[in-house]
Design a protein around this motif. Sequence first.
Motif, short mmCIF file in Angstrom:
data_model
loop_
_atom_site.label_atom_id
_atom_site.label_comp_id
_atom_site.label_asym_id
_atom_site.label_seq_id
_atom_site.Cartn_x
_atom_site.Cartn_y
_atom_site.Cartn_z
N GLN A 150 -0.96 3.42 -7.85
CA GLN A 150 -0.20 2.43 -8.64
C GLN A 150 -0.66 1.02 -8.33
N ARG A 151 -0.95 0.75 -7.06
CA ARG A 151 -1.41 -0.58 -6.69
C ARG A 151 -2.73 -0.93 -7.36
N GLU A 152 -3.65 0.03 -7.42
CA GLU A 152 -4.94 -0.21 -8.06
C GLU A 152 -4.75 -0.53 -9.54
N ARG A 153 -3.84 0.20 -10.19
CA ARG A 153 -3.59 -0.04 -11.61
C ARG A 153 -2.98 -1.43 -11.82
N VAL A 154 -2.00 -1.80 -10.98
CA VAL A 154 -1.33 -3.09 -11.12
C VAL A 154 -2.33 -4.23 -10.91
N GLU A 155 -3.20 -4.10 -9.91
CA GLU A 155 -4.16 -5.16 -9.64
C GLU A 155 -5.15 -5.30 -10.80
N GLN A 156 -5.58 -4.20 -11.37
CA GLN A 156 -6.51 -4.27 -12.50
C GLN A 156 -5.85 -4.91 -13.71
N GLU A 157 -4.60 -4.56 -13.97
CA GLU A 157 -3.90 -5.12 -15.12
C GLU A 157 -3.66 -6.62 -14.97
N ASN A 158 -3.53 -7.10 -13.74
CA ASN A 158 -3.23 -8.51 -13.50
C ASN A 158 -4.45 -9.30 -13.01
N GLY A 159 -5.63 -8.69 -13.05
CA GLY A 159 -6.83 -9.40 -12.65
C GLY A 159 -6.89 -9.73 -11.18
N GLY A 160 -6.27 -8.90 -10.35
CA GLY A 160 -6.29 -9.13 -8.92
C GLY A 160 -7.17 -8.14 -8.19
N ARG A 161 -7.38 -8.39 -6.91
CA ARG A 161 -8.21 -7.50 -6.10
C ARG A 161 -7.48 -7.07 -4.83
N GLY A 162 -6.14 -7.18 -4.85
CA GLY A 162 -5.36 -6.68 -3.73
C GLY A 162 -5.48 -7.55 -2.49
N LEU A 163 -5.42 -6.90 -1.35
CA LEU A 163 -5.44 -7.59 -0.07
C LEU A 163 -6.82 -7.55 0.56
N ASN A 206 0.81 -1.22 0.00
CA ASN A 206 0.00 0.00 0.00
C ASN A 206 0.84 1.28 0.00
N GLN A 207 2.09 1.19 -0.46
CA GLN A 207 2.93 2.39 -0.51
C GLN A 207 2.36 3.42 -1.47
N ASN A 208 1.88 2.95 -2.62
CA ASN A 208 1.33 3.84 -3.63
C ASN A 208 -0.04 3.29 -4.03
N PRO A 209 -1.12 3.75 -3.39
CA PRO A 209 -2.45 3.19 -3.67
C PRO A 209 -2.87 3.29 -5.13
#
Length: 308
Positions: free
Chosen positions: A112-125, A107-110
């Motif tokens: 960026q994290r949201e973009r990465v999760e969307q690109e990889n089909g994830g939903r984070g923690l 969660n250092q960069n919310p």
Amino acid sequence: MFTFLRRIEDLLVQVVRMVLLVFSLVVLVALALWVWDSVRGNKSSSSALSEPAALNWKDAKLDLAYVVAETGRDLGGSQIPLAKRLSDPQLRPSFLQADQIIRAFINQNPAQRERVEQENGGRGLAPLNVLLQGKDMPDATLVQRMLKEELENGRAAYLPSDDSDDEENGYFSEPLEVAYAIHERAQMAESEHGAGAYAAYVQGLPAALQQVFGNAELAPQLQQQAASSLMSMVLTNYTITFDQAARVLRGDNSEDGDTSLLNLYNKAAETAFWSMLMSLLVLVVMVVVFIRMERHLRVMSERPQRAE
């Protein structure tokens, strides 16, 4: 002087010839023994296949305790539920510390994290496990409720569900439950290495996470990974080094697994040495022969001149 050199040359030729003869005899004897062992081995194996020797089953000692232990592992009856693990005063601080380290890194960069999760089909923690919330130990009633749910469903629903998002996020993976991911790996470690392995796995994990996430070269690349992929990668590598440490504690020499390769290497090196020695001896013989041929041709070429 010339006569003395010729005597040395003759002596060298005789020595080299003798050495080559001895080597040839050794090779022939070794080859004959190898052929004999092969023929005898084939005969014994063929006779063994045709008439297998009867075993004295009265002296057989079956490891029935192994059957019981492995059956228990297959059933998973000896595994302690996650709710009990998280309410254990010895394990709860390590679970909480590992969870905090992972969340702080991801969660250092919310944005960026949201973009990465969307690109990889994830939903984070997933949200922090309810049994890890608060500084004090969880209430006994809450522990019992989560334990009952976990025993009934095989896994407690630590993440609040929202049915309205099911169709929209159907192609996304479930949010990563940190505590449960650690719990699964620790259970496998305990199943593999016995009692005490679960606690050792959980208590040693925070230090490993700090090393990985604190690495300046790895951190930027890890930030480009989905939370589930990132966690799986780190836990897999941590499990590998945990297994290696367990083998050392059991007294298993890590070099024993490579004994066959080491023996093969030693035999290859020995064979190469003797081959080089034989080549050197053959080269010496050829040099001596060429020297003699040159001297003989020189003498023959000088004879007509002397006759004239």
